[in-house]
Design a protein around this motif. Structure first.
Motif, PDB file in Angstrom:
ATOM      1  N   THR A  45       0.812  -1.020  -0.031  1.00 53.50           N
ATOM      2  CA  THR A  45       0.173   0.023   0.121  1.00 53.50           C
ATOM      3  C   THR A  45       0.971   1.227   0.051  1.00 53.50           C
ATOM      4  OG1 THR A  45      -1.826  -1.050   1.086  1.00 53.50           O
ATOM      5  CG2 THR A  45      -1.620   1.330   1.389  1.00 53.50           C
ATOM      6  N   VAL A  46       1.873   1.452   0.863  1.00 51.37           N
ATOM      7  CA  VAL A  46       2.956   2.523   0.702  1.00 51.37           C
ATOM      8  C   VAL A  46       3.343   2.294  -0.560  1.00 51.37           C
ATOM      9  CG1 VAL A  46       5.101   3.310   1.910  1.00 51.37           C
ATOM     10  CG2 VAL A  46       3.484   2.109   3.367  1.00 51.37           C
ATOM     11  N   SER A  47       3.772   1.418  -1.223  1.00 56.32           N
ATOM     12  CA  SER A  47       4.507   1.586  -2.600  1.00 56.32           C
ATOM     13  C   SER A  47       3.654   2.047  -3.254  1.00 56.32           C
ATOM     14  CB  SER A  47       5.126   0.271  -2.529  1.00 56.32           C
ATOM     15  OG  SER A  47       5.894   0.380  -4.125  1.00 56.32           O
ATOM     16  N   ARG A  48       2.346   1.477  -3.483  1.00 58.83           N
ATOM     17  CA  ARG A  48       1.452   2.267  -4.510  1.00 58.83           C
ATOM     18  C   ARG A  48       1.145   3.409  -4.458  1.00 58.83           C
ATOM     19  NH1 ARG A  48      -1.048  -3.111  -3.577  1.00 58.83           N
ATOM     20  NH2 ARG A  48      -2.541  -1.967  -2.160  1.00 58.83           N
ATOM     21  N   PHE A  49       1.183   3.947  -3.205  1.00 58.80           N
ATOM     22  CA  PHE A  49       0.938   5.439  -2.836  1.00 58.80           C
ATOM     23  C   PHE A  49       1.749   6.243  -3.348  1.00 58.80           C
ATOM     24  CE2 PHE A  49       1.162   8.832   0.162  1.00 58.80           C
ATOM     25  CZ  PHE A  49      -0.042   9.659  -0.101  1.00 58.80           C
ATOM     26  N   ILE A  50       3.241   6.046  -2.981  1.00 60.18           N
ATOM     27  CA  ILE A  50       4.444   6.780  -3.314  1.00 60.18           C
ATOM     28  C   ILE A  50       4.330   6.887  -4.800  1.00 60.18           C
ATOM     29  CG2 ILE A  50       6.823   6.890  -3.505  1.00 60.18           C
ATOM     30  CD1 ILE A  50       5.467   7.569  -0.808  1.00 60.18           C
ATOM     31  N   ASP A  51       3.960   5.681  -5.766  1.00 59.05           N
ATOM     32  CA  ASP A  51       3.955   5.796  -7.036  1.00 59.05           C
ATOM     33  C   ASP A  51       2.811   6.642  -7.485  1.00 59.05           C
ATOM     34  OD1 ASP A  51       6.057   3.721  -7.171  1.00 59.05           O
ATOM     35  OD2 ASP A  51       4.744   2.195  -7.375  1.00 59.05           O
ATOM     36  N   ALA A  52       1.621   6.730  -6.921  1.00 57.32           N
ATOM     37  CA  ALA A  52       0.610   7.566  -7.358  1.00 57.32           C
ATOM     38  C   ALA A  52       1.002   9.128  -7.110  1.00 57.32           C
ATOM     39  CB  ALA A  52      -0.705   7.300  -6.419  1.00 57.32           C
ATOM     40  N   LEU A  53       1.819   9.398  -6.061  1.00 61.85           N
ATOM     41  CA  LEU A  53       2.102  10.792  -5.968  1.00 61.85           C
ATOM     42  C   LEU A  53       3.210  11.221  -7.001  1.00 61.85           C
ATOM     43  CD1 LEU A  53       2.460  11.051  -2.058  1.00 61.85           C
ATOM     44  CD2 LEU A  53       0.769  12.053  -3.442  1.00 61.85           C
TER      45      LEU A  53
END
Length: 459
Positions: free
Chosen positions: A97-105
């Motif tokens: 979840t953290v990784s996907r969120f950083i990718d989204a930002l």
């Protein structure tokens, strides 16, 4: 004959314990986040990135990574140390979840960076108000130091190139607000650049200064009360023209390269024109002198009001002299538009920009030793995470510590305060962290918590 049992006591180790919190001293950072309103500001700024039916708040996810970085982590997966202690840090998102969120930002690019930076600027103004006389602009003046830092990287990372030091990686340009001798400093800009980016690129210095000014309270974003300090990399026509442009009117103190013209001017300085320079404590330093050469070289193409000051000193044992040095004395030069004042005071003020090297060293210990992600867009988000972590490491001591403890660097804060374990005690509806009396810095932790809790709540 006695049997040797070794230098350390032998203890039995087993799992299955409960009621003890690791990294319990990090509650100081958590309380700082709460009292300065950083949680609410980041949450509101990142609300556009919250997906429907999402379990974790985007602001909380970013703050968790920043907290882990402040505690010594150097990659996204280090949020695991927070996830293990939900009683202190609350629910923490999973690694995917953290990784996907950083990718989204990262995919959002400048929009996400602007959101994070605007939240930081909003909170910074509140922190400085809460700090009062201990704030970096308490006397109405503020100093911003700008410098470059080399970050080593593997060749497969985007924009990693050969550097001027014959290494490989990136060459970010960073800016810090100087807290003076009583404190540390806080980051206000971090511009990611390829490893082959030039040291004296005026456009990069202008961009970095613009980012730094946007982090300051509104009344400090222009005017002579804001001083920009750089080494000789900032000594360019374009950068100084930008700093002094009508409507901006910033003060500056920037290093200048000793050219042949300046060298010839130094040779013409009368002996009586040299005045003793000061050491770090403000007293005369034997073997060091300062003089002004503003009227000697032609400065007609430079900004109006620019002054040139030169320092000469006996080199340290083993130091190599340059061909521009004179009579076995090391020469340095800087420019400023500050009118009046003793030459030795102006030179000492400029030399104190060396504190920026300490800020960079602390940043290396707080996630900047390497850029853990592949794409440059991702690593720009990582630089904001590092900046958030450094903000917390500057704000907490400013608001809660006093005396020598306020000057503790991140490594010392981690070893003495944040790493302290505590017993978690449930009494009714209250949860308490009980630190052992044997820990030498328990009193520092408890006093700091009391100081933070006495601050007014945000909003």
């Amino acid at each position: 004959m006695s049997k040797s049992i070794g230098l350390y006591p032998r203890v039995r180790v087993e799992g299955g314990g409960s009621g003890v919190v690791s990294q319990a001293g990090a509650v100081l950072l958590v309380e700082t986040v709460r009292k300065v309103g950083l949680d609410g500001a980041i949450s509101a700024a990142l609300a556009p990135w919250r997906k429907p039916r999402a379990v974790h708040d985007p602001g909380k996810v970013l703050l968790d990574v920043a907290l882990a970085t402040a505690l010594g982590g150097d990659c996204l997966a280090d949020v695991a140390m927070l996830r293990a202690e939900p009683d202190v840090f609350g629910p923490v998102a999973s690694d995917p979840t953290v990784s996907r969120f950083i990718d989204a930002l990262a995919a959002a690019g400048p929009k996400a960076l602007a959101a994070i930076r605007s939240a930081r600027a909003e909170v910074r103004s509140r922190v400085w108000e809460l700090a009062g006389a201990d704030g970096p602009a308490a006397d109405g003046q503020v100093t911003v130091d700008i410098d470059g830092v080399l970050v080593l990287a593997h060749s497969e990372k985007q924009d990693a190139t050969a550097t001027w030091k014959k290494t490989y990686g990136h060459h970010p340009l960073v800016a810090f607000v100087d807290h003076g001798q009583a404190g540390s400093g806080e980051p206000v800009a971090a511009l990611l650049r390829p490893g082959n980016a030039g040291s004296n690129t005026a456009s990069d210095h202008i961009t970095t200064t613009g980012l730094a000014l946007a982090q300051l309270p509104t009344h400090l974003r222009r005017g002579r009360q804001t001083l920009i300090r750089t080494d000789s990399a900032g000594g360019t026509h374009a950068f100084l023209d930008w700093l002094t442009r009508r409507g901006r009117w910033l003060s500056y103190s920037v290093g200048m390269t000793i050219t042949d013209t300046l060298h010839q001017a130094v040779l013409k300085i009368p002996k009586k024109a040299w005045t003793p320079a000061y050491d770090a404590g403000g007293t005369e330093r034997p073997g060091a002198w300062v003089a002004e050469i503003t009227d000697m070289p032609d400065l007609s193409t430079w900004p109006k009001g620019m002054r040139l000051l030169v320092r000469k000193e006996r080199p340290h044992p083993g130091a190599q002299l340059r061909f521009t040095d004179v009579d076995g004395l090391r020469l340095t030069c800087f420019a400023t538009n500050t009118q009046g004042g003793q030459l030795a005071d102006l030179e000492l003020r400029h030399r104190r920009r060396a504190r920026c090297e300490d800020r960079i060293r602390n940043a290396r210990d707080t996630g900047l030793r390497n850029l853990p992600l592949h794409d440059s867009a991702q690593n720009r988000i990582w630089l904001e995470i590092v900046s958030l972590a450094l903000d917390l490491l500057a704000w907490m001591p400013m608001l809660a510590l006093t005396g020598k403890t306020r000057r503790w660097e991140p490594k010392k804060l981690r070893l003495r305060l944040f790493s302290a374990a505590a017993q978690l005690v449930h009494t009714g509806r209250t949860r308490r962290l009980r630190f052992t009396a044997r820990w030498p810095w328990t009193d520092v932790i408890t006093r700091a918590i009391d100081q933070l809790q006495a601050l007014p709540n945000p909003g």
